[in-house]
Design an enzyme around this catalytic site. Structure first.
Site, PDB file in Angstrom:
ATOM      1  N   ARG A 163      41.904  46.540  31.347  1.00 33.64           N
ATOM      2  CA  ARG A 163      43.286  46.622  31.147  1.00 33.64           C
ATOM      3  C   ARG A 163      44.267  47.851  31.212  1.00 33.64           C
ATOM      4  NH1 ARG A 163      41.102  42.055  30.697  1.00 33.64           N
ATOM      5  NH2 ARG A 163      40.674  41.073  32.987  1.00 33.64           N
ATOM      6  N   ASP A 192      35.898  46.579  32.759  1.00 40.18           N
ATOM      7  CA  ASP A 192      36.568  45.265  33.683  1.00 40.18           C
ATOM      8  C   ASP A 192      37.179  46.301  35.144  1.00 40.18           C
ATOM      9  OD1 ASP A 192      37.864  42.883  34.477  1.00 40.18           O
ATOM     10  OD2 ASP A 192      37.760  42.516  31.990  1.00 40.18           O
ATOM     11  N   HIS A 267      34.273  40.679  37.478  1.00 43.29           N
ATOM     12  CA  HIS A 267      35.318  41.508  36.567  1.00 43.29           C
ATOM     13  C   HIS A 267      34.878  43.167  36.531  1.00 43.29           C
ATOM     14  CE1 HIS A 267      38.407  39.199  35.021  1.00 43.29           C
ATOM     15  NE2 HIS A 267      37.472  38.315  34.553  1.00 43.29           N
ATOM     16  N   ASP A 332      31.484  36.209  32.456  1.00 44.02           N
ATOM     17  CA  ASP A 332      32.874  34.880  32.843  1.00 44.02           C
ATOM     18  C   ASP A 332      33.386  35.340  33.675  1.00 44.02           C
ATOM     19  OD1 ASP A 332      33.775  37.733  31.539  1.00 44.02           O
ATOM     20  OD2 ASP A 332      36.345  36.388  31.622  1.00 44.02           O
ATOM     21  N   GLU A 333      34.002  34.189  34.627  1.00 42.00           N
ATOM     22  CA  GLU A 333      34.973  33.924  35.677  1.00 42.00           C
ATOM     23  C   GLU A 333      34.177  34.593  37.023  1.00 42.00           C
ATOM     24  OE1 GLU A 333      39.419  33.660  33.466  1.00 42.00           O
ATOM     25  OE2 GLU A 333      38.107  35.632  34.007  1.00 42.00           O
ATOM     26  N   TRP A 474      43.352  41.048  25.173  1.00 39.00           N
ATOM     27  CA  TRP A 474      43.409  41.134  26.693  1.00 39.00           C
ATOM     28  C   TRP A 474      45.021  42.293  26.878  1.00 39.00           C
ATOM     29  CZ3 TRP A 474      38.805  41.197  28.667  1.00 39.00           C
ATOM     30  CH2 TRP A 474      37.567  39.609  27.153  1.00 39.00           C
ATOM     31  N   GLU A 476      46.004  42.752  29.612  1.00 41.57           N
ATOM     32  CA  GLU A 476      46.825  42.833  30.548  1.00 41.57           C
ATOM     33  C   GLU A 476      48.615  43.410  30.429  1.00 41.57           C
ATOM     34  OE1 GLU A 476      45.475  40.509  29.536  1.00 41.57           O
ATOM     35  OE2 GLU A 476      43.827  39.806  31.964  1.00 41.57           O
TER      36      GLU A 476
HETATM   37  C1  ACM Z   1      38.289  35.339  28.994  1.00 46.50           C
HETATM   38  O1  ACM Z   1      38.740  35.577  28.871  1.00 46.50           O
HETATM   39  N1  ACM Z   1      38.299  36.125  30.163  1.00 46.50           N
HETATM   40  C2  ACM Z   1      36.935  36.444  28.459  1.00 46.50           C
END
Ligand code: ACM
Ligand code: ZN
Length: 766
Positions: A163, A192, A267, A332-333, A474, A476
């Site tokens: 990010r 990502d 991702h 994830d996600e 993270w 962002e």
């Molecule tokens: C995450 O925070 N998506 C692992």
């Protein structure tokens, strides 16, 4: 006085003098004992070690370079001087692989350990007691004896370089910071949607295309427009394999293992931008600029064998580069919608006898794990890898709270704990007024300090599967190295103590005292860091039907001043000493005062209402979400009003209407009823479309009094608190039923058409 008496007197005095001496080391060692005197490291101090041992040689090189950076002194090796610093290997089972003994007398320093890691940690403890930058100050260390070893073997810090791209120099600084506090895992989030950051020789477009995006850094993450054809992708970067080797070597010198994360199957919009054939639709796309995924493919196709071949080739290069036992594969996600629509994915589900797309994800991870295990490495992934069945040897990184970690440990799988709160360091640590914009949430230093990686749900055998804990950064909302250090310092130091120090030795007061020394070091080195959370924590406590309030500040030596009349608190206001009883509707405002000065931009504030339903039982027709229980079952009648913080004092209801019935216990004359609700667009929380009030004398037959319609716009992106109030001529009632009608997320919202949340804080009856 005879000499015997004198010796006795000294024996009595010395311990009191010595106990006044306090360790400054973070994390707190297993044991520290001060002895008399100091040792001064100067040019008359020689290093002493067995120079035929390469590990000892390397340790000495590291030690000399740090001392030289601090002081300019060049320590000589293995010559006779009047003082010595000795490094040596011993055989001491208690110390394990990373423990050490540090023994300092006026003329000698000795660091002894089973392995090089222990020697390095002995040095780090020593360095923490020294001045930190090139000065003329003497390098004076109090004489002491330390025995030390870690509680957990996974002491992790993560960095998201996708990010925001952090260059190799900052990555080294970050690793050095980790190592200073005995953190030993650097989880490098290299892949990502918004950037692929590792050179892969076989697939050069991953770096040439996938690492570069149109620069929208001046806009907040969620507001960044997607790239348009023809715009130049000028923002980004990647690490060459040569740079990565250099960083791995730098980390290894500090006992830091780098765990690379190669995300899959989700991702990966960046990889698909480089090689569109990797997605289900195979439609070309540009790398993502921020948080707008509209029309983007961000998953690999799970039905296409050439995707697995690609990933095996990528992983082969990754495994050849990184010596880490663990390879992180994300997981994830994953947005499984494209898999539902893809013929290849559906054919795979059929061919493999899978039940659904969850099992398809599990198939994906198992297939990759098999490859990794064949290469004599182990997989680790985010807790979604539990869905559809966990791969046989996988380690789980629990981020959506601790539930995934608990489940995996009970299945005899290794676990690393990294629950979003408190271990996501992209959350606010203070304020939020006056703090740089963060992703949300509130994870203060105290919350991190109070964290224990072993959940109470695990028994002693299961707890052994918890390897340790890790904080994640993270990026962002983090666009500079200065901002990154600000989010990490000092919270990482609290985490270091959680994962290194014996549980019984943790002490918030002592930690804060030692922290002041570390703050001086940060200042000297020009590191950007957070001085702490000045916001007073206002905690309602109801006991035996009485409501009271306790106030707490995290600030060492901070005093609390407060008001109850709505005015702004100053140093002239009431000084907090003990819990405050609440017996009438009131608002408490409180500030932290340090050295006579009011700190923070805005006082903390909490409202309380007294009304006819206080303490009465509430029965819900549809259950309250287990994630938003506020203070418990009777939160809607506890007199505590909600604040704009989503996690605090609000009862949450998803999908269904909130239907709450209060039993007043006796007939009461009622003239108004009100329901307090919150709207929080970003978190899918909207006002109910209407609130209906009914009363009853027998609890069976209800009469409708009024229905109040919502007037708050669903487009309002600010947080809004609204009371839906019905007033009427006096009515006798024993039961009150409140129905708040749920809606769906509005048009244009990321959850458009999906169920929204109702958040309610109080039913006020007068
Ligand atoms: C995450 O925070 N998506 C692992
Ligand atoms: Zn597919």
């Amino acid at each position: 006085m005879n000499s015997k008496k004198m010796a006795l007197l000294l024996l009595l005095i010395i311990p009191t003098i010595l106990s006044a001496q306090k360790s400054v080391i973070i994390p707190q060692p297993v044991s520290v004992q001060f002895t008399t005197g100091n040792c001064v490291i100067d040019k008359n101090t020689a290093l002493k070690f067995n120079k035929t041992d390469i590990a000892l040689q390397e340790a000495a090189v590291f030690f000399k370079s740090v001392i030289n950076t601090i002081s300019g002194i060049e320590l000589p090796n293995n010559v006779v001087k009047n003082k010595s610093i000795e490094f040596k290997f011993i055989n001491n089972a208690e110390l394990g692989d990373e423990g050490y003994l540090l023994h300092i007398t006026p003329t000698s320093i000795q660091i002894a350990a089973n392995k090089k890691a222990g020697l390095i940690y002995g040095m780090q403890s020593l360095f923490q007691t020294l001045p930190v930058i090139q000065t003329n100050a003497a390098l004076i260390i109090p004489c002491m004896e330390i025995k030390d070893y870690p509680r957990f073997k996974w002491r992790g810090m993560h960095l998201d370089v996708s990010r925001h791209f952090f260059g190799p120099q900052f990555v080294k600084e970050y690793i050095n910071l980790l190592a200073s506090y005995k953190m030993n895992i650097f989880h490098w989030h290299l892949v990502d949607d918004t950037g692929w950051r590792i050179e892969i020789k076989k697939y050069p477009l991953l770096a040439q295309v996938g690492a570069w995006r149109v620069d929208e850094t001046d806009k907040v993450w969620g507001d960044r427009p997607q790239a348009k054809q023809g715009e130049a992708p000028t923002y980004g970067g990647y690490y060459t394999q040569e740079q990565i080797k250099d960083i791995i070597k730098y980390a290894a010198e500090r006992n830091v293992t780098i765990v690379p994360e190669i995300e899959m199957p989700g991702h990966v919009a960046s990889a698909i931008a480089a090689y569109p054939a990797l997605s289900c639709t195979q439609v070309p796309q540009l790398p993502l600029t921020g948080g707008d995924y509209t029309g983007m493919s961000s998953n690999y196709c799970a039905g296409n064998d050439s995707v697995f071949l690609f990933l095996q080739n990528v992983l082969t290069e990754v495994i050849n580069l990184f010596p880490s036992k663990y390879i992180h594969i994300g997981g994830d996600e994953v947005d499984k919608a494209p898999w539902h629509k893809c013929a290849k994915c559906q054919a795979r589900i059929k061919r493999e006898g899978l039940k659904n797309e969850d099992e398809l994800q599990s198939y994906f991870i198992r297939r990759i794990e098999k490859f990794i295990v064949n290469k004599h490495r182990q997989t680790i992934g985010w807790d979604e890898i539990l869905e559809g069945g966990l791969a046989p040897e996988a380690t789980v990184m629990s981020w959506r709270g601790e539930a995934g970690g608990i489940q995996a440990a009970k299945m005899n799988h290794n676990v690393v704990m990294t629950p979003g709160n408190p271990l996501y360091f992209d959350q606010y640590q203070a304020g939020p007024e006056g703090e740089p914009t963060a992703i949300g949430g509130m994870s203060t230093l105290k919350k991190v300090y109070d964290y224990d990686p072993i959940p109470k749900e695990l028994n002693e055998t299961e707890a052994k599967y918890v390897l340790g804990a890790q904080a994640n950064l993270w990026a962002e909302y983090i666009t500079t190295p200065q901002h990154a250090t600000y989010m990490v310092l000092p919270r990482m130091l609290a985490l270091a103590e959680d994962v290194w120090s014996p549980k019984q030795s943790k002490n918030w007061q002592s930690f804060n005292e030692r922290l002041q020394h570390q703050f001086k070091g940060f200042e000297q080195r020009g590191l950007n860091f957070c001085y702490g959370n000045f916001t007073v924590d206002i905690k309602p406590v109801s006991e035996n039907g009485k409501l009271s309030v306790t106030l707490f500040t995290e600030i060492l030596n901070g005093k609390i001043y407060y008001t109850t009349d709505g005015s702004l608190p100053t140093t002239e206001s009431l000084k907090y000493a003990a819990s405050i009883p609440v017996s009438a509707s009131t608002v408490i405002k409180a500030v932290t005062v340090l050295n006579g000065k009011v700190m923070g931009l805005k006082p903390a504030e909490q409202s309380f209402v007294m009304h006819k339903a206080i303490g009465k039982n509430v029965i819900y027709t549809n259950p309250v979400s287990k994630y938003y229980m506020a203070d418990g079952p009777n939160s809607l009648t506890d007199g505590v009003r909600g604040t704009y913080a989503v996690g605090k004092f609000w009862h949450g209801f998803s999908e269904e209407d909130m239907i709450a019935t209060i039993d007043l216990g006796e007939e009461k004359n009622v003239t108004s009823i009100s329901l307090g609700c919150l709207q929080h667009y970003k978190d899918w929380i909207f006002m109910p479309s209407a609130v209906k009030y009914e009363i009853s004398l027998d609890g069976k037959t209800f009469t409708i009094l009024q229905t109040i319609n919502n007037t708050v716009s669903v487009e309002d992106r600010n947080s809004v608190i609204k009371d839906f109030t019905a007033t009427f001529a006096g009515q006798n009632a024993k039961f009150i039923r409140v129905t708040a009608t749920n809606t769906v997320c509005p048009k244009g919202h990321p959850g458009e058409g999906k169920p929204s949340w109702i958040f309610a804080d109080e039913i006020i009856v007068n």
